[in-house]
Structure formats: C-alpha cells, structure tokens
Design an enzyme around this catalytic site. Sequence first.
Site, PDB file in Angstrom:
ATOM      1  CG  HIS A 220      -5.765   1.990   5.340  1.00 28.18           C
ATOM      2  ND1 HIS A 220      -5.484   3.006   6.146  1.00 28.18           N
ATOM      3  CD2 HIS A 220      -4.955   1.012   5.343  1.00 28.18           C
ATOM      4  CE1 HIS A 220      -4.219   2.830   6.526  1.00 28.18           C
ATOM      5  NE2 HIS A 220      -3.882   1.601   5.890  1.00 28.18           N
TER       6      HIS A 220
ATOM      7  CB  SER B 276       5.075  -1.514  12.179  1.00 27.14           C
ATOM      8  OG  SER B 276       4.748  -0.492  12.425  1.00 27.14           O
TER       9      SER B 276
ATOM     10  N   GLY C 210       2.486   2.439  10.940  1.00 26.38           N
ATOM     11  CA  GLY C 210       3.506   3.488  10.733  1.00 26.38           C
ATOM     12  C   GLY C 210       4.277   3.602  11.931  1.00 26.38           C
TER      13      GLY C 210
ATOM     14  CD  GLU D 247      -2.765   5.461   6.878  1.00 28.45           C
ATOM     15  OE1 GLU D 247      -3.021   5.644   5.575  1.00 28.45           O
ATOM     16  OE2 GLU D 247      -1.999   5.158   7.554  1.00 28.45           O
TER      17      GLU D 247
ATOM     18  CG  ASN E  60      -1.785   1.195   1.500  1.00 29.10           C
ATOM     19  OD1 ASN E  60      -1.805   1.852   0.625  1.00 29.10           O
ATOM     20  ND2 ASN E  60      -2.017   1.306   2.585  1.00 29.10           N
ATOM     21  CD1 TRP E  61       3.462   0.803  -2.890  1.00 30.03           C
ATOM     22  CD2 TRP E  61       3.631   2.305  -4.716  1.00 30.03           C
ATOM     23  NE1 TRP E  61       4.258   0.139  -3.776  1.00 30.03           N
ATOM     24  CE2 TRP E  61       4.342   1.068  -4.870  1.00 30.03           C
ATOM     25  CE3 TRP E  61       3.740   3.021  -5.843  1.00 30.03           C
ATOM     26  CZ2 TRP E  61       4.972   0.734  -6.247  1.00 30.03           C
ATOM     27  CZ3 TRP E  61       4.204   2.792  -6.995  1.00 30.03           C
ATOM     28  CH2 TRP E  61       4.863   1.427  -7.069  1.00 30.03           C
ATOM     29  CE  LYS E  62      -0.159   3.510   4.519  1.00 30.55           C
ATOM     30  NZ  LYS E  62      -0.175   3.338   6.163  1.00 30.55           N
TER      31      LYS E  62
ATOM     32  CD  GLU F 282      -3.379  -2.514   7.523  1.00 29.79           C
ATOM     33  OE1 GLU F 282      -2.392  -2.558   6.984  1.00 29.79           O
ATOM     34  OE2 GLU F 282      -4.234  -1.487   7.065  1.00 29.79           O
TER      35      GLU F 282
ATOM     36  N   GLY G 118       2.847  -1.111   4.279  1.00 30.82           N
ATOM     37  CA  GLY G 118       2.849   0.252   3.823  1.00 30.82           C
ATOM     38  C   GLY G 118       4.552   0.803   3.635  1.00 30.82           C
ATOM     39  N   GLY G 119       5.026   1.392   4.562  1.00 31.79           N
ATOM     40  CA  GLY G 119       6.338   1.817   4.640  1.00 31.79           C
ATOM     41  C   GLY G 119       7.364   1.225   3.766  1.00 31.79           C
TER      42      GLY G 119
HETATM   43  P1  PGA Z   1       2.782   0.516   7.636  1.00 31.86           P
HETATM   44  O1  PGA Z   1       1.325   0.749   7.009  1.00 31.86           O
HETATM   45  O2  PGA Z   1       3.332  -0.824   7.055  1.00 31.86           O
HETATM   46  O3  PGA Z   1       3.567   1.654   7.098  1.00 31.86           O
HETATM   47  O4  PGA Z   1       2.688   0.138   8.978  1.00 31.86           O
HETATM   48  C1  PGA Z   1       0.713  -0.378   6.773  1.00 31.86           C
HETATM   49  C2  PGA Z   1      -0.734   0.030   6.283  1.00 31.86           C
HETATM   50  O5  PGA Z   1      -1.210   1.096   6.774  1.00 31.86           O
HETATM   51  O6  PGA Z   1      -1.403  -0.701   5.408  1.00 31.86           O
END
Ligand code: PGA
Length: 243
Positions: A97, A205, A173, A99, A11-13, A167, A226-227
């Site tokens: 998600h 994470s 993050g 977010e 997930n590149w966001k 998640e 994500g990251g």
């Molecule tokens: P993260 O994000 O790996 O940076 O913690 C995961 C996500 O939000 O899907």
Amino acid sequence: MPERKALVAGNWKMNGRRTDGVALARAIAERAKAPHACDLLVCPPATLLRPVGEALAGSGVALGGQDCHAAASGAFTGCISAEMLHDAGCSHVIVGHSERRQTCGETDADVQAKTLAAWRAGLVAIICVGETRSEREAGIAIAVVSNQLAGSVPDGAAADNLVIAYEPVWAIGTGLTPTIADITEMHAAIHSRIPAGTRILYGGSVNPKNAAEILALPEVDGALVGGASLKAEDFWAIAEAAG
Ligand code: PGA
C-alpha cells in the site's frame, strides 16, 4: 479473456476498536445476506482480525490483513507474518500500500518478498501500485506503475493468487479521482502486463457517488475502499454498484 468477478475490498487502515469494529462487521455481514454479484473482503487492523472474523463467519465476506512480514516467524518485533494472518482466518493480504511504501520505506523488492510470503501461507496477495501527482503531471504514470509491477509481482503470479489494486497516491483520502479515461487507460496497461483473468481493483476516494461510473468500466474489476468502507451503508452501496 476469462471472466473476472468483481471484488469490493474494505481497507479499514488504523481505525476501529472492538466495539465499533465488530458492529461494522456485523452490519456488513447482515447486508451481505442480500443477493450481490461481487466478492466482498474486509481488512481490519490486526487487533480486530479475530472478532471481525467471528462477526463475518458464515456471511461469505472474506477477511484480509493489511500487511505482512516476509518471514514466517522470528525476531521481528511488532510484525505479523502471512502465516499468522492465515491462522487468524485471513484469505487475503494487502501488500505494498502506498502508505507503507511512503511511511515505512517499502520498496518493490520488499513488496515482492511479502507477496511470496503471502503465497507460501496460502493467501491471495493484493499488490498496490500507483503514481504520485507529480508523476501523473509529468506524463509518466504508466511507466511508473509498469516499473512497480515489474519489481513487485513475482514469477508464479496467477489469477487465483494475485489481485492488483491501482491506487493513485494523490487520489487516496483526498476526494480526488482520475478521469474515467485515465482509469481505463491505466487498467488496460496493467491488464496487458499481468496474467489473463487477474483482477485489477481501482482504489482512491471511491464512494457511493462515483462507484457506479468507475465500476462499470470493463477494465475495472472492483474497488479497494478506504474511508467509505468504515460505514456499512456506504460500503454496501459500493458493493451494489459493482453488481
Ligand atoms: P480511500 O483509501 O478510499 O480513503 O481514498 C483507499 C486506500 O487507501 O486503499
């Protein structure tokens, strides 16, 4: 229980422009030529769906959106429908998600409507669920996630149209992850509430250091990353850990 092949999804966001996004996609496509035991998916920002899709073409790495609107088309400025994602080459879409639940106020009912939209367009929906830190500390994490599942997963869910991503909000993050026992317990609880064979990804994470231990759990069917998905070597290390 039917066999569940692992899925590692990036997930590149809201990251990446044409040059670095295409370079990242090419690097992932190149690595994906090596034997690997998991399915791979990349979810770039909408602006990069076309060029990233072109860079991934023929690699076997699937393309997904990060969100969709519930309607197929209409006067919804700035939104993207599931049909548009399908038209841009996507096979999957992330919905709900945390977010978006937190910053855009998305409710379980919204997530359910978006999931139905994904199915209408022929996409696999990746429904995200997860508790906050205070909910975990209050001992209600499983109850919270069960409620999210009850409100978000429509009738008609099946192993081939649905993926769940567990998640924990506090793990996204932050570099923090739940204990292995907590991940196992939550995934087992989710598996008991969704159709047999449906994959459950862990997200929050995930990195090359912790991936092997998490992905070795029989209840964990892959990762939503994500990251660490923004670096080809890290994403690939996680994919290898899933094998
Ligand atoms: P993260 O994000 O790996 O940076 O913690 C995961 C996500 O939000 O899907």
